[in-house]
Design an enzyme around this catalytic site. Structure first.
Site, short mmCIF file in Angstrom:
data_model
loop_
_atom_site.label_atom_id
_atom_site.label_comp_id
_atom_site.label_asym_id
_atom_site.label_seq_id
_atom_site.Cartn_x
_atom_site.Cartn_y
_atom_site.Cartn_z
N ASN A 218 0.85 -1.20 0.00
CA ASN A 218 0.00 0.00 0.00
C ASN A 218 0.88 1.24 0.00
OD1 ASN A 218 0.51 0.81 2.87
ND2 ASN A 218 -0.33 -1.24 3.21
N LYS A 347 -13.39 -0.37 16.47
CA LYS A 347 -12.03 -0.92 16.53
C LYS A 347 -11.48 -0.87 17.95
CE LYS A 347 -10.69 -0.28 11.86
NZ LYS A 347 -10.26 0.58 10.81
N LYS A 351 -10.74 -4.46 19.53
CA LYS A 351 -9.32 -4.84 19.62
C LYS A 351 -8.74 -4.52 20.99
CE LYS A 351 -8.78 -4.17 14.65
NZ LYS A 351 -7.81 -4.16 13.57
N1 CTP Z 1 -3.51 -3.54 12.20
C1 CTP Z 1 -2.74 -4.57 12.67
N2 CTP Z 1 -2.71 -5.76 12.02
C2 CTP Z 1 -3.44 -5.96 10.91
C3 CTP Z 1 -4.22 -4.90 10.41
C4 CTP Z 1 -4.23 -3.72 11.08
O1 CTP Z 1 -2.09 -4.38 13.68
N3 CTP Z 1 -3.38 -7.13 10.29
C5 CTP Z 1 -3.52 -2.29 12.96
C6 CTP Z 1 -3.01 -1.08 12.23
O2 CTP Z 1 -1.64 -0.87 12.45
C7 CTP Z 1 -3.84 0.03 12.87
C8 CTP Z 1 -5.16 -0.65 13.21
O3 CTP Z 1 -4.87 -2.05 13.23
O4 CTP Z 1 -3.27 0.47 14.07
C9 CTP Z 1 -6.29 -0.41 12.30
O5 CTP Z 1 -5.95 -0.75 11.01
P1 CTP Z 1 -7.06 -0.74 9.86
O6 CTP Z 1 -6.48 -1.38 8.67
O7 CTP Z 1 -7.67 0.61 9.75
O8 CTP Z 1 -8.15 -1.63 10.53
P2 CTP Z 1 -8.67 -3.03 10.28
O9 CTP Z 1 -8.94 -3.65 11.58
O10 CTP Z 1 -7.75 -3.77 9.37
O11 CTP Z 1 -10.05 -2.75 9.63
P3 CTP Z 1 -10.53 -2.32 8.18
O12 CTP Z 1 -9.36 -2.49 7.28
O13 CTP Z 1 -11.64 -3.20 7.93
O14 CTP Z 1 -10.92 -0.88 8.36
#
Ligand code: CTP
Length: 407
Positions: A218, A347, A351
């Site tokens: 990304n 979230k 989490k």
């Molecule tokens: N994150 C993580 N591990 C993953 C995905 C995300 O630790 N596999 C962490 C990111 O570093 C960030 C937070 O989770 O601090 C939120 O990431 P985001 O991608 O916005 O959230 P997701 O839970 O993946 O939800 P979505 O993509 O559905 O919005």
């Protein structure tokens, strides 16, 4: 930042590193500052009044009741200066500063001075590690004095260890920073609360291989997370940075960088570190899915379409939240495009995070590959929306937020 017009008081106490302070005075002057030097009698065993006066273009103040000085000179000096740096700071002057002893020109002026004070301890390693000295430093840090950590290396006593005064250029940078409200100021604003705290930061994009030449990733540049790691290090914390693909690297050499290019590697490193971590800030843009299988050789072009089977990556934030124990702080990021606050709150609770730093791609100046960001701090019972700021300023705000919580 130019030091034009800034009034700097340089305090010199009696250590061999005093010879390096002469270069600091020159650097300050050549960068436009006005400099007044205050010495202890012992400092004058190492450097001479004539040298200091020639370099600083001012009289040296070293004798509280000297014939050529007024008896209230400590007050006029203290009023004059914008910043006071004591370099080198011996164990003796540190002890006096910590306990309010004013028995010579330097300690008396320090006690009168109420603005930025920076000290650069320099001494033998055993002296530096002595709990008395360390306790005195903690007392000073709590009161807002910025302690510029000594460096490792050969010491004048012939041993090797932590105790060397940083080079004049480093001291100049610290002076600049303090006056600009930068990293050194972070250290004094957090009052030493984060000193020695174990901070884990994730930053950058993960890279999930498809075959030996292609990957899924990304646009994250890592700028935000790297700035956070740097600012925590500036506050005196012990920082480990798990870094994915990033265009930025930490400036602060005390940040321990572990390269973790994939979600799997970042997850493994994070869960390993978590047990002994006080605060984790997960700013990495972790891939949510990765190819279920990585092709051993390059996938050749064939049909009109190509289907890749993806599988979920481990969720690092959720994993840390699950095993979080009392006293640990967990901060996640959320990049949302709609229902921002509601999604961030979801979230936060799902989490088990303590704070979610929310940024919306809809805000102008926020998101990937821009120097600025617009974020809100979401906790279970509060929302703090910050204005558009540079990523460095936001990193400072995150450090302050953590310092508040840790306190
Ligand atoms: N994150 C993580 N591990 C993953 C995905 C995300 O630790 N596999 C962490 C990111 O570093 C960030 C937070 O989770 O601090 C939120 O990431 P985001 O991608 O916005 O959230 P997701 O839970 O993946 O939800 P979505 O993509 O559905 O919005």
């Amino acid at each position: 930042m130019s030091l034009q017009g800034k009034k700097i008081i340089v305090g010199i106490s009696g250590g061999i590193a005093a010879y390096k302070t002469l270069s600091l005075i020159r650097l300050l002057i050549s960068n436009g500052a006005q400099v007044k030097v205050i010495c202890t009698q012992n400092a004058l065993q190492f450097v001479t009044v004539l040298t200091i006066e020639s370099l600083s273009q001012n009289n040296v103040y070293y004798d509280t009741f000297g014939s050529r000085q007024m008896a209230t000179e400590h007050v006029s000096h203290a009023d004059w200066g914008d910043l006071f740096i004591v370099a080198p700071a011996t164990a003796n002057i540190i002890g006096k500063m910590a306990h309010g002893i004013a028995d010579d020109a330097l300690s008396t002026t320090l006690l009168t001075f109420r603005k930025h004070i920076l000290i650069a301890p320099a001494m033998n390693v055993n002296m530096f590690e002595n709990p008395v000295l360390q306790d005195n430093l903690q007392l000073l840090i709590k009161r807002g004095t910025v302690v510029l950590d000594p460096e490792y290396g050969f010491l004048a006593c012939g041993t090797c260890g932590k105790g060397r005064m940083p080079e004049p250029e480093t001291l100049l940078e610290a002076v600049r920073n303090a006056l600009a409200g930068g990293d050194t100021a972070v250290m004094s604003q957090t009052n030493g609360i984060l000193r020695g705290k174990k901070i884990l930061v994730t930053a950058g994009a993960t890279v999930e291989n498809i075959d030996p030449v292609r990957y899924i990733s990304n646009h994250s540049s890592g700028q935000m997370g790297v700035a956070i790691a740097d600012k925590f290090a500036a506050s005196g914390a012990d920082v480990t940075l798990l870094l994915g693909k990033a265009q930025y690297k930490p400036q602060n050499s005390s940040v321990r960088v572990v390269e973790t290019p994939t979600a799997e590697l970042m997850h493994n490193a994070a869960t390993k570190e978590w047990e002994r971590t006080d605060v984790a800030v997960l700013a990495a843009a972790v891939a949510d899915y990765r190819p279920a299988e990585i092709a051993a050789s390059k996938i050749k072009k064939s049909g009109q379409t190509l289907t890749l089977q993806l599988e979920k990556t481990p969720d690092i934030l959720a994993a840390l939240g699950k095993s979080k124990h009392k006293g640990q702080t967990l901060i996640g990021f959320a990049l949302e495009t709609d229902n921002e606050v509601a999604n961030a709150k979801k979230k936060l609770s799902e989490k088990n995070a303590d704070v979610i730093v929310l940024n919306s791609l809809r805000d102008e100046g926020a998101g990937f590959n821009v120097q600025t960001n617009k974020v809100s701090f979401i906790t279970s019972n509060s929302i703090e929306a910050l204005p558009l700021k540079s990523k460095n300023e936001i990193a400072n705000d995150i450090v302050r937020l953590v310092a508040e919580r840790v306190k």
